[in-house]
Write a protein that holds these residues in place. Structure first.
Motif, PDB file in Angstrom:
ATOM      1  N   ARG A 140      -6.857   0.840  36.498  1.00 46.35           N
ATOM      2  CA  ARG A 140      -6.185  -0.503  37.391  1.00 46.35           C
ATOM      3  C   ARG A 140      -7.299  -1.072  36.277  1.00 46.35           C
ATOM      4  NH1 ARG A 140      -5.644  -2.878  43.673  1.00 46.35           N
ATOM      5  NH2 ARG A 140      -3.576  -1.647  43.672  1.00 46.35           N
ATOM      6  N   SER A 141      -8.799  -0.699  36.388  1.00 46.74           N
ATOM      7  CA  SER A 141      -9.471  -1.638  35.196  1.00 46.74           C
ATOM      8  C   SER A 141      -9.127  -0.736  33.841  1.00 46.74           C
ATOM      9  CB  SER A 141     -10.971  -1.039  35.435  1.00 46.74           C
ATOM     10  OG  SER A 141     -11.663  -0.986  36.735  1.00 46.74           O
ATOM     11  N   GLY A 142      -8.452   0.377  33.804  1.00 45.44           N
ATOM     12  CA  GLY A 142      -7.785   0.494  32.154  1.00 45.44           C
ATOM     13  C   GLY A 142      -6.902   0.265  32.000  1.00 45.44           C
ATOM     14  N   ARG A 143      -5.675  -0.796  33.020  1.00 47.32           N
ATOM     15  CA  ARG A 143      -5.176  -1.202  32.649  1.00 47.32           C
ATOM     16  C   ARG A 143      -5.085  -2.705  31.963  1.00 47.32           C
ATOM     17  NH1 ARG A 143       1.136  -0.805  34.582  1.00 47.32           N
ATOM     18  NH2 ARG A 143       1.769  -2.997  33.996  1.00 47.32           N
ATOM     19  N   ARG A 144      -6.136  -3.684  33.131  1.00 49.92           N
ATOM     20  CA  ARG A 144      -7.145  -4.693  32.084  1.00 49.92           C
ATOM     21  C   ARG A 144      -7.418  -4.658  31.352  1.00 49.92           C
ATOM     22  NH1 ARG A 144      -8.242  -4.515  38.472  1.00 49.92           N
ATOM     23  NH2 ARG A 144     -10.455  -3.662  37.635  1.00 49.92           N
ATOM     24  N   ALA A 145      -8.145  -3.441  30.972  1.00 52.41           N
ATOM     25  CA  ALA A 145      -8.122  -3.794  29.624  1.00 52.41           C
ATOM     26  C   ALA A 145      -7.341  -3.965  28.450  1.00 52.41           C
ATOM     27  CB  ALA A 145      -9.114  -2.400  29.566  1.00 52.41           C
ATOM     28  N   PHE A 159      -4.294   2.493  31.330  1.00 53.91           N
ATOM     29  CA  PHE A 159      -4.545   1.643  30.004  1.00 53.91           C
ATOM     30  C   PHE A 159      -3.513   2.437  29.191  1.00 53.91           C
ATOM     31  CE2 PHE A 159      -6.055   1.992  25.358  1.00 53.91           C
ATOM     32  CZ  PHE A 159      -6.411   0.353  25.387  1.00 53.91           C
ATOM     33  N   VAL A 160      -3.559   3.526  29.159  1.00 52.50           N
ATOM     34  CA  VAL A 160      -1.909   3.275  28.041  1.00 52.50           C
ATOM     35  C   VAL A 160      -0.935   2.813  29.006  1.00 52.50           C
ATOM     36  CG1 VAL A 160      -0.445   4.945  27.303  1.00 52.50           C
ATOM     37  CG2 VAL A 160      -2.639   5.714  27.634  1.00 52.50           C
ATOM     38  N   ASN A 161      -0.774   2.529  29.842  1.00 51.40           N
ATOM     39  CA  ASN A 161       0.856   2.120  30.339  1.00 51.40           C
ATOM     40  C   ASN A 161       0.267   0.623  30.409  1.00 51.40           C
ATOM     41  OD1 ASN A 161       1.793   4.660  32.108  1.00 51.40           O
ATOM     42  ND2 ASN A 161       0.249   4.175  33.612  1.00 51.40           N
ATOM     43  N   GLY A 162      -1.068   0.358  30.392  1.00 49.19           N
ATOM     44  CA  GLY A 162      -1.172  -0.929  30.475  1.00 49.19           C
ATOM     45  C   GLY A 162      -0.894  -1.886  29.337  1.00 49.19           C
ATOM     46  N   LEU A 163      -0.945  -1.405  28.017  1.00 48.23           N
ATOM     47  CA  LEU A 163      -0.816  -1.071  26.347  1.00 48.23           C
ATOM     48  C   LEU A 163       0.755  -1.225  26.621  1.00 48.23           C
ATOM     49  CD1 LEU A 163      -2.757   0.890  24.410  1.00 48.23           C
ATOM     50  CD2 LEU A 163      -3.140  -1.110  24.790  1.00 48.23           C
ATOM     51  N   VAL A 164       2.142  -0.511  27.114  1.00 47.62           N
ATOM     52  CA  VAL A 164       3.080  -1.083  27.013  1.00 47.62           C
ATOM     53  C   VAL A 164       3.706  -1.476  27.627  1.00 47.62           C
ATOM     54  CG1 VAL A 164       5.254   1.082  27.783  1.00 47.62           C
ATOM     55  CG2 VAL A 164       3.025   2.290  26.671  1.00 47.62           C
ATOM     56  N   ALA A 165       3.088  -1.689  28.896  1.00 46.34           N
ATOM     57  CA  ALA A 165       3.236  -3.512  29.640  1.00 46.34           C
ATOM     58  C   ALA A 165       3.465  -4.440  28.295  1.00 46.34           C
ATOM     59  CB  ALA A 165       2.842  -3.802  31.120  1.00 46.34           C
ATOM     60  N   ALA A 166       2.116  -4.217  28.082  1.00 49.65           N
ATOM     61  CA  ALA A 166       2.156  -5.331  27.487  1.00 49.65           C
ATOM     62  C   ALA A 166       3.018  -5.776  25.634  1.00 49.65           C
ATOM     63  CB  ALA A 166       0.042  -5.604  26.876  1.00 49.65           C
ATOM     64  N   GLY A 167       4.091  -5.154  25.600  1.00 53.45           N
ATOM     65  CA  GLY A 167       4.653  -4.742  24.761  1.00 53.45           C
ATOM     66  C   GLY A 167       4.081  -4.522  23.525  1.00 53.45           C
ATOM     67  N   ALA A 175       3.673  -0.390  21.645  1.00 53.54           N
ATOM     68  CA  ALA A 175       3.842   1.467  21.957  1.00 53.54           C
ATOM     69  C   ALA A 175       2.996   2.252  21.192  1.00 53.54           C
ATOM     70  CB  ALA A 175       5.211   0.921  21.058  1.00 53.54           C
ATOM     71  N   VAL A 176       3.010   2.944  22.602  1.00 56.02           N
ATOM     72  CA  VAL A 176       2.371   4.022  21.691  1.00 56.02           C
ATOM     73  C   VAL A 176       2.710   5.370  21.440  1.00 56.02           C
ATOM     74  CG1 VAL A 176       0.197   5.905  22.974  1.00 56.02           C
ATOM     75  CG2 VAL A 176       0.680   3.543  23.432  1.00 56.02           C
ATOM     76  N   PRO A 177       2.687   5.673  20.396  1.00 58.23           N
ATOM     77  CA  PRO A 177       1.637   4.993  18.834  1.00 58.23           C
ATOM     78  C   PRO A 177       1.727   4.438  18.225  1.00 58.23           C
ATOM     79  CG  PRO A 177       2.971   7.355  17.917  1.00 58.23           C
ATOM     80  CD  PRO A 177       3.704   7.272  19.623  1.00 58.23           C
ATOM     81  N   ASP A 178       3.731   3.813  18.179  1.00 61.42           N
ATOM     82  CA  ASP A 178       3.949   2.692  16.831  1.00 61.42           C
ATOM     83  C   ASP A 178       3.692   1.649  16.831  1.00 61.42           C
ATOM     84  OD1 ASP A 178       6.230   4.941  16.686  1.00 61.42           O
ATOM     85  OD2 ASP A 178       6.874   3.484  17.803  1.00 61.42           O
ATOM     86  N   ASP A 179       2.975   0.913  17.972  1.00 58.12           N
ATOM     87  CA  ASP A 179       2.151   0.005  17.664  1.00 58.12           C
ATOM     88  C   ASP A 179       0.336   0.527  17.451  1.00 58.12           C
ATOM     89  OD1 ASP A 179       3.922  -1.998  17.110  1.00 58.12           O
ATOM     90  OD2 ASP A 179       4.910  -2.146  19.704  1.00 58.12           O
ATOM     91  N   VAL A 180       0.114   0.844  19.001  1.00 57.09           N
ATOM     92  CA  VAL A 180      -1.597   1.220  18.500  1.00 57.09           C
ATOM     93  C   VAL A 180      -1.696   3.219  18.812  1.00 57.09           C
ATOM     94  CG1 VAL A 180      -3.446   0.901  20.738  1.00 57.09           C
ATOM     95  CG2 VAL A 180      -2.012  -0.712  20.363  1.00 57.09           C
ATOM     96  N   SER A 181      -2.441   3.247  17.945  1.00 54.54           N
ATOM     97  CA  SER A 181      -2.897   5.295  18.465  1.00 54.54           C
ATOM     98  C   SER A 181      -3.670   4.984  19.509  1.00 54.54           C
ATOM     99  CB  SER A 181      -3.094   5.411  16.996  1.00 54.54           C
ATOM    100  OG  SER A 181      -1.267   6.055  15.870  1.00 54.54           O
ATOM    101  N   VAL A 182      -3.836   5.927  20.352  1.00 53.42           N
ATOM    102  CA  VAL A 182      -4.929   6.382  21.485  1.00 53.42           C
ATOM    103  C   VAL A 182      -5.557   7.857  21.843  1.00 53.42           C
ATOM    104  CG1 VAL A 182      -5.392   6.186  24.299  1.00 53.42           C
ATOM    105  CG2 VAL A 182      -3.584   4.545  23.119  1.00 53.42           C
ATOM    106  N   LEU A 183      -6.560   7.986  21.173  1.00 53.80           N
ATOM    107  CA  LEU A 183      -7.180   9.600  21.282  1.00 53.80           C
ATOM    108  C   LEU A 183      -8.393   8.731  22.391  1.00 53.80           C
ATOM    109  CD1 LEU A 183      -7.058  11.810  20.132  1.00 53.80           C
ATOM    110  CD2 LEU A 183      -9.089  10.683  18.065  1.00 53.80           C
TER     111      LEU A 183
END
Length: 336
Positions: free
Chosen positions: A224-229, A254-262, A264-272
């Motif tokens: 949940r903290s990752g999603r809020r971040a 965190f990854v799910n939160g990025l997708v929920a915020a619109g 896309a991973v990795p098209d908009d934001v790469s996560v490593l």
């Protein structure tokens, strides 16, 4: 009743060699150890734990001290514990896990005289447990390290090297705004928690060296903290196209939160991910690329180092930094 002499005769070795294997008092060549252990299995020989302890004046038990209330026993920590137990067995020792959260509790555990040595996990910069073990003259080693690189024996991850590997990968793809998400262990006692401190220091130094504008984001150790971040990052820092994450527990949120915020991973934001386990890379949904932690090697090297110091207390301290391994599974790409 099967005796050690019976085992020696079957394996074609001396009684002394069998004693070394059974009691773990001296290193034995792997091939010879294998013959002895095969003979023990064939003959049904069973170690007498109490007799061995009395003969060697040791319990042949090593304690892994893990602060269970402050830290989640994640996949990387579990791989360390598992590897440590396996390495100890190979050396004729057993491992016990002590979920100890403060110095007074550790002192109580030590007073029983149950263990020959201690390995501390989740080490802080000025860890009070080190002072206690030193005062009590208990042989010990660190999985992690304090802020004194010349102090007690340690085996640790090379967090600075992992940051460099991660930034090399993302900047080679073309990213110019790369944020760092750090797990926050919480509480003033963890203000000097080594992995977080060293990762942040390395990130800031490497960003400055490369001419990158740094951004450090913090989250608790839970999804949940990752999603809020992720929600806050997407809203406040739309220019960020890459994120390195040192927070195994918050990573999926965190990854799910990025997708929920619109985003896309990795098209908009790469996560490593940094210092995560190979198991998490393989099973994450969605899959996340990572600089994988050398968890198994940490546990193995730490146990071998402690056992060797038990055999030779005058041996110099062990100071080992282990690198991570970049494993790409599709969560990083060139920015749009």
């Amino acid at each position: 009743m099967v005796t050690m002499q019976d085992v020696a005769d079957r394996a074609g070795v001396s009684l002394t060699t069998v004693s070394f294997v059974v009691n773990g008092t001296k290193r034995v060549a792997p091939a010879t150890r294998g013959r002895v252990e095969a003979a023990m299995a064939d003959l049904g020989y069973r170690r007498n734990v109490l007799a061995r302890a009395l003969a060697s004046r040791r319990s042949h038990i090593v304690a892994l001290v893990f602060p269970a209330l402050q830290h989640r026993l994640g996949s990387t920590a579990l791989s360390i514990v598992t590897a440590a137990a396996s390495a100890a067995t190979e050396r004729g020792f057993n491992v016990v896990l002590w979920p100890v959260d403060d110095v007074a509790q550790l002192d109580d555990y030590l007073s029983g005289g149950l263990v020959d040595g201690v390995l501390l996990m989740e080490v802080t910069a000025d860890d009070p447990r080190v002072a206690l073990l030193t005062e009590r003259e208990v042989p010990f080693g660190l999985i992690g390290r304090t802020d004194d690189p010349t102090g007690p024996s340690f085996v640790d991850m090379d967090f600075a090297g992992m940051v460099t590997t991660g930034l090399d990968h993302l900047t080679d793809l073309g990213h110019r705004r790369v944020a760092l998400l750090l797990g926050d262990p919480g509480g003033p006692a963890w203000s000097g928690y080594g992995p977080v401190v060293r990762t942040e220091q390395a990130y800031l130094a490497e960003s400055a060296r490369r001419g990158l504008e740094p951004l450090v984001v913090r989250a608790g150790q839970d999804p949940r903290s990752g999603r809020r971040a992720a929600t806050a990052l997407a809203a406040d820092h739309a220019d960020v196209t890459g994120v390195m994450v040192l927070d195994e527990a918050a990573l999926s949120g965190f990854v799910n939160g990025l997708v929920a915020a619109g985003r896309a991973v990795p098209d908009d934001v790469s996560v490593l991910a940094l210092a995560t386990s190979a198991a998490d890379v393989a099973t994450a949904d969605p899959a996340v690329s990572a600089v994988v932690a050398p968890g198994s090697e940490l546990g193995t090297r730490a146990v071998h180092g402690l056992v060797e110091r038990l055999a030779d207390p005058a041996a110099p301290p062990l100071h080992v930094l282990l690198p991570g391994t970049l494993e790409l599974v599709g969560s990083t790409a060139a920015p749009r």
